[in-house]
Design an enzyme around this catalytic site. Structure first.
Site, mmCIF file in Angstrom:
data_model
loop_
_atom_site.group_PDB
_atom_site.id
_atom_site.type_symbol
_atom_site.label_atom_id
_atom_site.label_comp_id
_atom_site.label_asym_id
_atom_site.label_seq_id
_atom_site.Cartn_x
_atom_site.Cartn_y
_atom_site.Cartn_z
ATOM 1 N N HIS A 199 -36.759 12.048 7.188
ATOM 2 C CA HIS A 199 -37.421 10.956 7.790
ATOM 3 C C HIS A 199 -36.488 9.507 8.007
ATOM 4 C CE1 HIS A 199 -40.838 13.709 7.812
ATOM 5 N NE2 HIS A 199 -41.668 12.885 8.275
ATOM 6 N N ALA A 240 -50.433 8.338 7.309
ATOM 7 C CA ALA A 240 -49.123 9.287 7.436
ATOM 8 C C ALA A 240 -48.159 8.949 8.495
ATOM 9 C CB ALA A 240 -49.730 10.656 7.817
ATOM 10 N N HIS A 241 -47.182 9.653 8.603
ATOM 11 C CA HIS A 241 -46.089 9.092 9.504
ATOM 12 C C HIS A 241 -46.526 8.891 10.915
ATOM 13 C CE1 HIS A 241 -44.740 13.547 9.573
ATOM 14 N NE2 HIS A 241 -46.152 13.501 9.738
ATOM 15 N N ASN A 242 -46.051 7.719 11.612
ATOM 16 C CA ASN A 242 -45.922 7.741 12.908
ATOM 17 C C ASN A 242 -47.430 7.150 13.345
ATOM 18 O OD1 ASN A 242 -43.441 8.612 13.409
ATOM 19 N ND2 ASN A 242 -44.305 10.910 13.263
ATOM 20 N N SER A 260 -49.452 10.631 13.289
ATOM 21 C CA SER A 260 -49.205 10.329 14.842
ATOM 22 C C SER A 260 -50.361 9.851 15.451
ATOM 23 C CB SER A 260 -48.648 11.333 15.568
ATOM 24 O OG SER A 260 -47.414 11.787 15.159
#
Lengths: 347, 347, 347
Positions: A199, A240-242, A260
């Site tokens: 990441h 979370a990521h994105n 996402s």
């Protein structure tokens, strides 16, 4: 901050009835008074509480005449609400670290100290970090390489910023929140063993964002995890990521947003809500606490509830029947018997 | 890490169109570009985003010919994907502490420093700790007495290891995770007051385990809380005392596993799942987010959902009816009326 | 703490059969033994495990005569349970910091050190803090201005106390817990932008309270967030502003209590439970894990379950029908067809 009753009385230009040496460490509400605190009788409807409150001091108006004996001391003042306001300001002094860089901090060479910035003991600031004017960095904060912080930012003790995190002006991050850690991304190999996906994205908090204690915001995989201006996130929330979260959205404690997903602006997300990954949630959606959101199909401004979430009123109505399902089951069985009898009769 | 566009261009042996002094702090995706970042146009289908992205720099192929004016600067390169890979490596430099023991760390006498180990400022290492070669201990980590860490372990800032914790090779523990704290175990005495049960067990993470930020793993009461090799645990997860988690299992954010349960290998546990205590969950079970697992009776490889959890498809089908319960209730009432009429007619 | 088998044997005045140089870092259970540990065979029913345990040493009675070959070494003792108790005490030495103030701590002038108090490295203690005798403050703890701690308090590494927090005698707070941060309170202005409500109240933990790792307790807005004596709170729990929790209540991991709710005494709250704001929950209520509590109407001692929570047995019975809803739906449809046929026949 510890005061005694006499000092409080002097501060408020009041008149003391009782023991001036009683120590007071903070305010409390009259119906939830506890020893060592000062409380207020501003609303006459609450007078009953004055006789049994456990607070040690009550601020009352000069005219107040008790109907029965009081355990607490009294401070009589001209204007109870004004006095209350004055005390609130006194007690709110929050012990921010002194201006400048503490001799006990670890700050990499080349750091450019802006005016009004406080950096407390045991803070670690890595290379290439920029911090705007008037920021307050409490003790034990870690600011990774390349982070950029705006003006007036407050980072409470133990906040961790992984490298390259960007924090807008006037953002507040509460104690032990973690921003910018790796997202939860792995690829199973042919044996089903998980290989880590690197990441290298970042997190961007726009201006006036607040993040609660022990909350976590993951960095983007390649791109950015983005929280737009004015959005407020409570304690123990997972982003979370994105993920992208719109402007002026509120997210209550322990909610989680999977990778996402995009949340709209002006949304209201209840505590312990879970939002699945790769969804697009519309603006101003209101999600009832503990709901599980598996689709983004709800229109702007909808109110949803349930697991999986459906329109709020639909869930309540269905649940009202759910509670009586054993009874409906019996009614179905009864109907079956009766219909069977009717058919026999006919035959 | 802050670069300007000209430096990036030189690194990539590219050709710059635009302002070379623009500062760039990281990469972003072209459809989610934000100011201060560099993005990529590798997929021609995304070309539309090139015209409205907020990224400051776009890396494009030498042949790219824009259909309309661009706000961003361009860097033209021979191979966009290769350039992207190069940048990813550059930006991923994560500012690990320098090799050796920081002068600002507190390390008990007798500690034996292995080759390639980095120990950052404000780290506390208690007695009888062993750390394998090439481990990276970020600032503000606490490593309690008697902990044993394998080779290549990474502990991010603020990780807390209670005494006697054992961490396998190449494990990664993210910021502010707590490993080895007392389990939640009390005995009510005759008055209903809770007396603490001493926890003197340990936690063992086998090789290649990853633990997310602000997650917690309790120590065993007498024995071991065990997380087997290759298992990955996300942020804010709770693993209670005496739990065993098999190999190569993934557990998403905010899930919780109560005391003494055993999770199989190759399992997939969704976010916010709750697993009750003293269960034995089979290998390769897949548990849908937010489910509540009250029994271990599901066979290997099952997929479950609900509260309490049942087979995934059963839950979805039951919930599909649940949503229409008010309508079914009315249909039952209508049937009752009709049957009653039929019976009256017959009488 | 690392021992070898010979040292353990000497400590227990036992007789060793096997390799005395084997290193032992802790105890384990015989059915979950792992390398590097010592285990016990006290219950003859567990003898089978003695032959396949992975523990390196087993403590057995002098009379024990193995039925088959053993991989582990044995230590023979007169009384296995007594030996176990002795080892438990040895291994439980938890590496508390030395008495006095570490030279690496940051303690504001005027701090009055009581007897038996330990303050570890990198602790920050702000002005006007009082700490009772025999308290243990582990490394990296932050204690804000004006906090008052009772006797025998234990704060594990990374605990953060915001200003004016009050901690009773013998309270234990686990690593990275945050106490006293601002509540989640905002007022939307005319544009829907959230304006922060200042929080100047405090948190009071009465005597013998325990708070888990990474848990969060918000300060009161104006008054007090109060946790009464003997109450135990597990890891990752959220307690919002102005909440009151009664005496001798237990709250399991990841539960959350929203603002201004009052929980009774002797209550048992399961993991991941959510309790809405402004409720009054009766004494001794038992709330099943993951339930969502939206009302305080349940009487003392009730057991509740569901989302929203209803009486425990009612939920189980309703859910038992829920699982078969598709079948009931088909039975309703079948009934409708039959009734329709009956009506046709009659016509």
């Amino acid at each position: 901050m510890i005061w005694n009753a006499a000092q409080l009385c002097e501060l408020l230009a009041g008149e003391l009835e009782g023991d001036g040496t009683t120590e007071i460490y903070g305010p409390s509400q009259i119906d939830k008074g506890i020893p060592g605190t000062v409380t207020f009788l501003a609303n006459p409807k609450l007078e009953d509480h004055a006789y049994d409150t456990q607070a040690d001091v009550i601020i009352v108006s000069r005219e107040f005449s008790p109907r029965q004996p009081l355990k607490a001391s009294l401070i009589r003042v001209d204007d109870v609400r004004q006095a209350m306001q004055k005390l609130v300001e006194k007690f709110s002094v929050n012990g921010r670290p002194e201006e400048g860089i503490s001799a006990l901090a670890s700050v990499k060479e080349g750091f450019d100290l802006q005016s009004g910035v406080s950096i407390g003991p045991f803070v670690t600031i890595e290379k290439d970090v920029r911090i705007g004017a008037n920021a307050v960095i409490y003790p034990h904060v870690y600011i990774g390489k390349g982070c950029i912080l705006g003006e007036g930012v407050i980072l409470y003790p133990g906040v961790r910023l992984y490298p390259n995190t960007r924090i807008g002006n006037r953002c507040i991050v509460h104690a032990n929140a973690v921003i910018g850690c790796d997202g939860f991304g792995y690829r199973p190999d042919e044996k089903g063993h998980y290989q880590k996906i690197q990441h290298i994205g970042t997190v961007v908090l726009e201006d006036d964002v607040e993040i609660g204690a022990n909350a976590v915001v993951d960095r983007g995989t390649l791109g950015v995890t983005l929280i737009k201006k004015g959005t407020k996130i409570d304690n123990l929330v997972q982003v979370a990521h994105n993920v992208t979260i719109g402007e002026h959205t509120v997210i209550a404690a322990q909610a989680g947003i999977a990778g996402s997903s995009t949340i709209g602006s002006g949304a209201r997300i209840g505590g312990q809500v879970g939002i699945a990954g790769h969804l697009k949630i519309a603006d101003r959606v209101e999600i009832q606490a503990q709901s599980g959101v598996h689709t983004g199909k709800y229109p702007e401004g909808s109110r949803i509830f349930g697991y999986p979430a459906i329109p709020y009123n639909d869930y309540l109505k269905a649940y009202a029947v759910f509670k009586h399902l054993p009874e409906y089951m019996r009614r179905i069985e009864e109907l079956e018997k009766q219909v069977s009898d009717l058919k026999k009769d006919k035959a």
